[in-house]
Design a protein around this motif. Structure first.
Motif, PDB file in Angstrom:
ATOM      1  N   LEU A 150       2.031  -5.854  -4.276  1.00 27.74           N
ATOM      2  CA  LEU A 150       2.723  -4.636  -3.834  1.00 27.74           C
ATOM      3  C   LEU A 150       1.735  -3.478  -3.723  1.00 27.74           C
ATOM      4  CD1 LEU A 150       6.005  -4.850  -5.925  1.00 27.74           C
ATOM      5  CD2 LEU A 150       5.721  -5.247  -3.481  1.00 27.74           C
ATOM      6  N   LEU A 151       0.822  -3.388  -4.697  1.00 25.27           N
ATOM      7  CA  LEU A 151      -0.161  -2.300  -4.676  1.00 25.27           C
ATOM      8  C   LEU A 151      -1.007  -2.370  -3.409  1.00 25.27           C
ATOM      9  CD1 LEU A 151      -1.640   0.035  -6.073  1.00 25.27           C
ATOM     10  CD2 LEU A 151      -3.108  -1.653  -7.149  1.00 25.27           C
ATOM     11  N   MET A 152      -1.442  -3.605  -3.071  1.00 27.09           N
ATOM     12  CA  MET A 152      -2.212  -3.773  -1.831  1.00 27.09           C
ATOM     13  C   MET A 152      -1.427  -3.227  -0.649  1.00 27.09           C
ATOM     14  SD  MET A 152      -4.980  -5.293  -2.599  1.00 27.09           S
ATOM     15  CE  MET A 152      -5.615  -5.629  -0.970  1.00 27.09           C
ATOM     16  N   ILE A 153      -0.142  -3.590  -0.615  1.00 24.87           N
ATOM     17  CA  ILE A 153       0.686  -3.187   0.521  1.00 24.87           C
ATOM     18  C   ILE A 153       0.805  -1.662   0.565  1.00 24.87           C
ATOM     19  CG2 ILE A 153       3.006  -3.308   1.485  1.00 24.87           C
ATOM     20  CD1 ILE A 153       3.193  -6.143   0.344  1.00 24.87           C
TER      21      ILE A 153
ATOM     22  N   ILE B 163      -1.165   0.607  -0.665  1.00 24.89           N
ATOM     23  CA  ILE B 163      -2.438   1.254  -0.322  1.00 24.89           C
ATOM     24  C   ILE B 163      -2.725   1.113   1.165  1.00 24.89           C
ATOM     25  CG2 ILE B 163      -4.935   1.041  -0.601  1.00 24.89           C
ATOM     26  CD1 ILE B 163      -4.444   0.531  -3.533  1.00 24.89           C
ATOM     27  N   GLU B 164      -2.492  -0.069   1.713  1.00 26.93           N
ATOM     28  CA  GLU B 164      -2.770  -0.268   3.139  1.00 26.93           C
ATOM     29  C   GLU B 164      -1.839   0.580   3.997  1.00 26.93           C
ATOM     30  OE1 GLU B 164      -5.284  -1.864   4.556  1.00 26.93           O
ATOM     31  OE2 GLU B 164      -6.029  -2.242   2.543  1.00 26.93           O
ATOM     32  N   VAL B 165      -0.566   0.642   3.592  1.00 30.36           N
ATOM     33  CA  VAL B 165       0.365   1.457   4.370  1.00 30.36           C
ATOM     34  C   VAL B 165      -0.042   2.930   4.284  1.00 30.36           C
ATOM     35  CG1 VAL B 165       2.756   2.254   4.508  1.00 30.36           C
ATOM     36  CG2 VAL B 165       2.272  -0.160   4.194  1.00 30.36           C
ATOM     37  N   SER B 166      -0.459   3.380   3.100  1.00 28.82           N
ATOM     38  CA  SER B 166      -0.921   4.761   2.965  1.00 28.82           C
ATOM     39  C   SER B 166      -2.115   4.998   3.884  1.00 28.82           C
ATOM     40  CB  SER B 166      -1.340   5.064   1.526  1.00 28.82           C
ATOM     41  OG  SER B 166      -0.284   4.820   0.651  1.00 28.82           O
ATOM     42  N   THR B 167      -2.980   4.014   3.972  1.00 26.74           N
ATOM     43  CA  THR B 167      -4.152   4.161   4.836  1.00 26.74           C
ATOM     44  C   THR B 167      -3.725   4.308   6.293  1.00 26.74           C
ATOM     45  OG1 THR B 167      -5.236   2.658   3.304  1.00 26.74           O
ATOM     46  CG2 THR B 167      -6.428   3.193   5.309  1.00 26.74           C
ATOM     47  N   GLN B 168      -2.695   3.547   6.672  1.00 30.57           N
ATOM     48  CA  GLN B 168      -2.215   3.660   8.053  1.00 30.57           C
ATOM     49  C   GLN B 168      -1.624   5.047   8.308  1.00 30.57           C
ATOM     50  OE1 GLN B 168      -1.544   0.496  10.147  1.00 30.57           O
ATOM     51  NE2 GLN B 168      -3.037  -0.378   8.747  1.00 30.57           N
ATOM     52  N   VAL B 169      -0.906   5.573   7.306  1.00 32.39           N
ATOM     53  CA  VAL B 169      -0.210   6.845   7.513  1.00 32.39           C
ATOM     54  C   VAL B 169      -1.183   8.016   7.411  1.00 32.39           C
ATOM     55  CG1 VAL B 169       1.603   8.366   6.642  1.00 32.39           C
ATOM     56  CG2 VAL B 169       1.939   5.892   6.649  1.00 32.39           C
ATOM     57  N   TRP B 170      -1.996   8.015   6.361  1.00 33.34           N
ATOM     58  CA  TRP B 170      -2.817   9.208   6.108  1.00 33.34           C
ATOM     59  C   TRP B 170      -4.294   8.968   6.388  1.00 33.34           C
ATOM     60  CZ3 TRP B 170       1.326   8.427   2.455  1.00 33.34           C
ATOM     61  CH2 TRP B 170       2.310   9.406   2.530  1.00 33.34           C
TER      62      TRP B 170
ATOM     63  N   LEU C 261      -6.349 -12.808  12.131  1.00 29.81           N
ATOM     64  CA  LEU C 261      -5.876 -11.425  12.207  1.00 29.81           C
ATOM     65  C   LEU C 261      -6.968 -10.515  12.756  1.00 29.81           C
ATOM     66  CD1 LEU C 261      -3.954 -11.190   8.830  1.00 29.81           C
ATOM     67  CD2 LEU C 261      -2.983 -11.128  11.118  1.00 29.81           C
ATOM     68  N   ALA C 262      -8.212 -10.758  12.313  1.00 28.86           N
ATOM     69  CA  ALA C 262      -9.316  -9.943  12.804  1.00 28.86           C
ATOM     70  C   ALA C 262      -9.481 -10.156  14.307  1.00 28.86           C
ATOM     71  CB  ALA C 262     -10.605 -10.297  12.061  1.00 28.86           C
ATOM     72  N   ALA C 263      -9.344 -11.418  14.737  1.00 27.60           N
ATOM     73  CA  ALA C 263      -9.515 -11.715  16.156  1.00 27.60           C
ATOM     74  C   ALA C 263      -8.434 -11.033  16.990  1.00 27.60           C
ATOM     75  CB  ALA C 263      -9.479 -13.222  16.376  1.00 27.60           C
ATOM     76  N   GLN C 264      -7.238 -10.922  16.411  1.00 21.87           N
ATOM     77  CA  GLN C 264      -6.135 -10.269  17.130  1.00 21.87           C
ATOM     78  C   GLN C 264      -6.176  -8.760  16.956  1.00 21.87           C
ATOM     79  OE1 GLN C 264      -3.940 -11.956  18.935  1.00 21.87           O
ATOM     80  NE2 GLN C 264      -4.476 -14.045  18.325  1.00 21.87           N
TER      81      GLN C 264
ATOM     82  N   TRP D 225      -3.854  -5.099   9.068  1.00 17.95           N
ATOM     83  CA  TRP D 225      -2.658  -5.699   8.471  1.00 17.95           C
ATOM     84  C   TRP D 225      -3.011  -6.801   7.489  1.00 17.95           C
ATOM     85  CZ3 TRP D 225       1.972  -3.577   9.051  1.00 17.95           C
ATOM     86  CH2 TRP D 225       2.134  -2.668  10.107  1.00 17.95           C
ATOM     87  N   GLY D 226      -4.278  -7.186   7.466  1.00 14.99           N
ATOM     88  CA  GLY D 226      -4.671  -8.342   6.671  1.00 14.99           C
ATOM     89  C   GLY D 226      -4.232  -8.243   5.224  1.00 14.99           C
ATOM     90  N   ASN D 227      -4.587  -7.130   4.574  1.00 16.71           N
ATOM     91  CA  ASN D 227      -4.257  -7.003   3.159  1.00 16.71           C
ATOM     92  C   ASN D 227      -2.754  -6.856   2.932  1.00 16.71           C
ATOM     93  OD1 ASN D 227      -6.843  -7.314   2.404  1.00 16.71           O
ATOM     94  ND2 ASN D 227      -7.251  -5.165   1.985  1.00 16.71           N
ATOM     95  N   ILE D 228      -2.072  -6.238   3.898  1.00 17.03           N
ATOM     96  CA  ILE D 228      -0.615  -6.113   3.755  1.00 17.03           C
ATOM     97  C   ILE D 228       0.008  -7.505   3.752  1.00 17.03           C
ATOM     98  CG2 ILE D 228       1.477  -5.258   4.848  1.00 17.03           C
ATOM     99  CD1 ILE D 228      -0.071  -2.901   5.844  1.00 17.03           C
TER     100      ILE D 228
END
Lengths: 289, 637
Positions: free
Chosen positions: A99-102, A104-111, B280-283, B288-291
């Motif tokens: 969940l933490l990974m998710i 953090i990644e979503v935060s990176t996308q937003v901010w 994922l990298a190729a696409q 999104w990889g870590n998500i």
């Protein structure tokens, strides 16, 4: 003198560590959920404060009116899910790591991964300091200490003195027995999870007051905050508070007297030493078996 | 499949891969696939390294990056800055990984009260310390990371990509081979028992500390070796790139996804996750990889905690039946590259395996019992070992001799100056009100707790200060009031564990044969192939007893073995205890039911608030006014 100044301002940063540790410690100690996603909530709390202050130009502390209820809901929701799928201890560590990974990644996308900071014009606490003779205490850190004292002292009293607090401690010791005495762990769990979310909102806001924000920070908090939780004794709020102040002061003194790059090195060695000597935490009384 | 056969097939597969890679250009395989395969192999090494400790023994580590980092820096410093040859620096990388693991383990596993979560967090701190150490000592990497020279190698290997592929392949073969050999060995059985229940494993004679140390050192050596090869591949080393939390995230996802208790689990997981990341990298979806990885981790821990490999193996034909047609179809359609086709075929097989298993959870979740029953012995044929003539109590030879025993918990004295001896052939009933120190005494006798003062001798050998598994080897076995079976093993294997790690020791097949006899003694032979979860409380108590006698003790400690049983079950259990006694084992039994003890015990010992207040014939002791007072309270006039 520099050492005294460093120790004092370090202890004040320690207030922030303690705030971050509070939610983690309580859910671990009472619900047996080691919620790594808590770091993600703190990050989101910091970004919310940044975003609302920038958008509306309000006092950063007022952003808690939005972020605290929002993270209460998120925290309670997380706890509901952990409970629903019976995720405790090891599994909670794994699931919440995901969940933490998710988050953090979503935060990176937003901010984005760039450093963000609250605009100096909108942040009356950012640069001002309180002068006591030769010692300067940054206001943003005094705020951190103030909130830490308020939340953790209050939380401690609730756990020690109220029926709900006793219920939680009973639940922490033996779930089945506590349940048979009429303790509704689901409802209590939701409240505790929600309050942990609120503490994340406060910690995030306080962090945003005095620091720039970037998603990678969530990882950097890991080590220190866990050190505080373990040294303070898992589930022991007052212990976490003292441990936070101690860890903050200790790191700051090492940084000043030695070299800032030695700080994590010495700190983690100290943690390992502490774990070896007192695995039950520095501030727990040894329970009579 | 024997270890040798498994290792032979493994080496065969590796050689085949090496040959295929060597002729990749003439076979028309894109060079890019070789790079990807090298990546997969690196992660196979890391996930397998992680799994040897964290999967087999259940001690989760968040510190895999420490091994990768120390291996990479060994190469960076020795070869990059001091010109040492690559073979030497790579080996040193592995050795330093082992050394780091040795230190971590020596600190972590010495903590008596160490819990798994604390271990996880302790390992989390190690990469932070190393990264800080590298940053402090700028001269280690010159401040900005180190670049490495291109290694020299003979022409027949091909180009650098071939070289690094072969090196990774060799290391991965070593890693997987080690994992396979460990899993099939005594070490692997012991680690599995530690995973299920460490306390029970230790009192049955498993040297838990040593086994955990071996596992962590193997894990560190393989992780360091892989890290050293990563440095060679990348040609540069920076602290941010090797001491990153991505490493533990990846290995944990791979192992959880693939399955943690089998050597092939991490291999399956590493292959799938690496190919998925690459796709994922190729696409252009790498953000999104870590998500996706995080999501996969969450879903799998909740939905399929035993991992993919178990699911796939439970239905091999279904897996192959989905994988091959999908792969063939996609490749033949000509619209997809081989890699895309491979990935989609893997996803299809995985989805089908998981979904089918969700629909019929019972059928596939226990593949083990049928196999073990087949390997075991037909239960009806065997009977209990012929009863010896009931041994007469013989106090001439003390099997248990306890003198001046004291145990304090903080300010509470749980046992106060207790002296006691038990002779050959006795059944001693240990009674007393709750909190009188009975279980504490059992814990001291079995070595689970050290006494604060006093001496204990079992069969003439002093046991104070010995590790519990050594105490077990002097001839003590115990049962737990709340049964602690090894949940992942069948009933038969639970007992076989005790034979394998008992006083005489035995190989697994011999242990299984002996275990069948012990199961017959407690009349559980009909449940030999079941998992402990299928047993009721009474049967679990009997399993505890079978496991205890399988260790061939001279004295058996039964801690409230009758608690919570109904009258018929109690009679049954009493009969079993008599049979065990007739087999020549002396017994100390903690029990509240005085009616039962009156029939069973040859002697009764009474504890009250840590003090031994009576010791003698059942009839005499039970009428002793002091004993009556301890049980019923002082009569108020």
């Amino acid at each position: 003198m520099t050492a005294v100044q460093a120790a004092l301002s370090g202890a004040l940063i320690g207030g922030l560590y303690a705030l971050m540790a509070a939610g983690l410690s309580v859910t671990w100690g009472t619900l047996r959920v080691i919620n790594l996603a808590h770091f993600g909530l703190i990050l989101v709390g910091a970004y919310l404060s940044y975003q609302l202050t920038s958008a509306w130009g309000i006092d950063p502390m007022l952003t808690l009116l939005v972020s605290a209820p929002a993270l209460f809901v998120v925290g309670a929701g997380l706890q509901w899910a952990y409970d629903r799928f019976n995720i405790v201890e090891f599994n909670s560590l794994l699931v919440s790591f995901g969940l933490l990974m998710i988050i953090i990644e979503v935060s990176t996308q937003v901010w984005t991964a760039d450093f963000r900071h609250i605009d100096a014009g909108a942040n009356p606490y950012g640069t001002s300091a309180l002068h006591l003779g030769p010692i300067a205490l940054p206001v943003s850190r005094l705020v951190a200490l103030g909130f830490a004292l308020l939340l953790m002292g209050g939380g401690h009293l609730v756990l020690e003195r109220t029926f709900a607090g006793r219920g939680l401690r009973a639940f922490a010791q033996d779930r089945t027995v506590a349940a048979s005495f009429g303790i509704d762990h689901r409802r209590l769990g939701l409240v505790v999870g929600g309050l942990a979310g609120v503490s994340a909102a406060v910690a995030g806001m306080v962090f945003a007051l005095g620091n720039t924000i970037a998603p990678a920070h969530a990882y950097e908090w890991f080590g220190t905050v866990f050190a505080v939780v373990i040294l303070g004794g898992i589930g022991n709020l007052l212990g976490s508070l003292f441990a936070g102040l101690g860890v903050g002061a200790f790191s700051a003194v090492v940084a000043v007297l030695w070299d800032p790059s030695y700080e994590p090195f010495v700190l983690f060695l100290a943690i390992i030493l502490a774990l070896v000597l007192r695995p039950q935490g520095l501030f727990t009384r040894r329970a009579a078996a | 499949m024997s270890v040798r056969k498994g290792l032979t097939s493994l080496v065969g597969v590796s050689l085949l891969l090496a040959v295929l890679a060597h002729f990749n250009t003439s076979l028309g395989v894109a060079p890019y696939l070789l790079v990807l395969a090298t990546s997969v192999l690196f992660w196979v090494i890391q996930a397998t390294s992680w799994n040897i400790l964290s999967g087999y023994a259940g001690y989760f580590s968040f510190g895999q990056a420490a091994y990768v980092g120390i291996g990479a820096y060994a190469v960076a410093v020795l070869t990059g800055r001091h010109g040492v040859s690559y073979p030497v620096s790579i080996v040193v990388g592995g050795l330093l990984g082992a050394l780091l693991a040795l230190i971590t383990g020596a600190i972590a596993f010495r903590l008596g009260s160490l819990r798994g979560e604390i271990f996880a967090l302790l390992t989390l701190a190690v990469p932070f310390i190393l990264a800080a150490f590298v940053r402090i000592n700028r001269d280690i990497d010159g401040g900005l990371g180190t670049t490495l020279p291109l290694p020299a190698f003979p022409d027949w290997i091909g180009d650098f990509q071939h070289l690094i592929f072969l090196l990774m392949l060799a290391a991965a073969t070593l890693a997987v081979g080690t994992a396979l050999a460990v899993q099939r060995s005594r070490l692997g059985r012991g680690l599995s028992a530690i995973h299920d229940n460490e306390d029970a494993a230790e009192v049955l004679g498993v040297p838990t500390f040593r086994y955990k140390m071996i596992a962590i050192v193997l894990s560190g050596a393989l992780g360091g070796l892989g890290g050293a090869l990563l440095a060679v591949r990348n040609g540069a080393v920076q602290p941010e790139l090797v001491f990153t939390l991505t490493v533990p995230l990846f290995v944990i996802v791979m192992a959880v996804l693939g399955g943690r208790r089998h050597w092939a689990g991490p291999v399956v997981g590493a292959a799938f996750v690496t190919v998925l990341q690459d796709e994922l990298a190729a696409q252009k979806l790498d953000q999104w990889g870590n998500i996706i990885l995080g999501g996969v981790l969450v879903v799998f821990v909740v939905a399929a905690p035993d991992g993919l490999f178990g699911r796939l193996r439970a239905r091999p034909w279904l897996t192959v039946g989905v994988f091959v047609p999908v792969l063939a179809g996609l490749v033949l359609s000509g619209q997809y590259t081989e890699l895309d086709a491979l990935l989609y075929a893997m996803v299809a097989a995985i989805v089908v395996a998981v979904v089918v298993d969700r629909l019929r959870p019972v059928a596939a979740s226990h593949p083990v019992p049928s196999r073990t029953t087949a390997a075991g012995t037909p239960p009806a044929v065997r009977t209990a070992p012929p009863p010896l003539s009931a041994p007469q109590p013989d106090s001439g030879r003390d099997l248990v001799a306890v003198a001046g025993l004291i145990r304090d918990f903080g300010g509470v004295r749980a046992l106060d100056d207790v002296s006691l001896s038990v002779g050959q052939g006795e059944i001693v009933g240990l009674v007393g009100p709750n909190g009188s120190g009975k279980t504490t005494l059992v814990n001291l006798l079995s070595g689970a707790l050290p006494p604060s003062a006093g001496t204990i001798a079992i069969d003439g050998r002093a046991t104070v200060g010995l590790a519990p598994h050594k105490v077990a080897h002097t001839g003590v076995a115990r049962t737990y009031q709340i049964p602690k079976p090894f949940a992942s093993m069948t009933v038969l294997d639970n007992v076989a564990m005790a034979v394998m790690f008992g006083r005489t020791g035995a190989s697994l097949p011999a242990a299984r044969r002996a275990a069948a006899d012990h199961l017959a003694t407690v009349r559980l032979e009909h449940l030999a192939g079941q998992l402990p979860a299928a047993l009721n409380l009474h049967q679990r108590q009997l399993l505890e007893m079978a496991r205890a006698i399988a260790a061939e003790p001279v004295v058996l400690l039964l801690d409230e073995a009758l608690a919570g049983l109904n009258p018929a079950e109690i009679d049954d259990a009493v009969a079993v205890i008599r049979r065990i006694h007739e087999g020549g084992i002396s017994i100390i039994i903690v029990e509240h039911l005085l009616r039962v003890l009156n029939q069973l015990a040859t002697r009764i010992v009474v504890l009250d608030r840590g003090v031994l207040i009576a010791d003698g014939e059942p009839a005499t002791v039970l009428n002793d006014p002091a004993v009556v007072r301890a049980y019923l309270g002082r009569q108020r006039a």
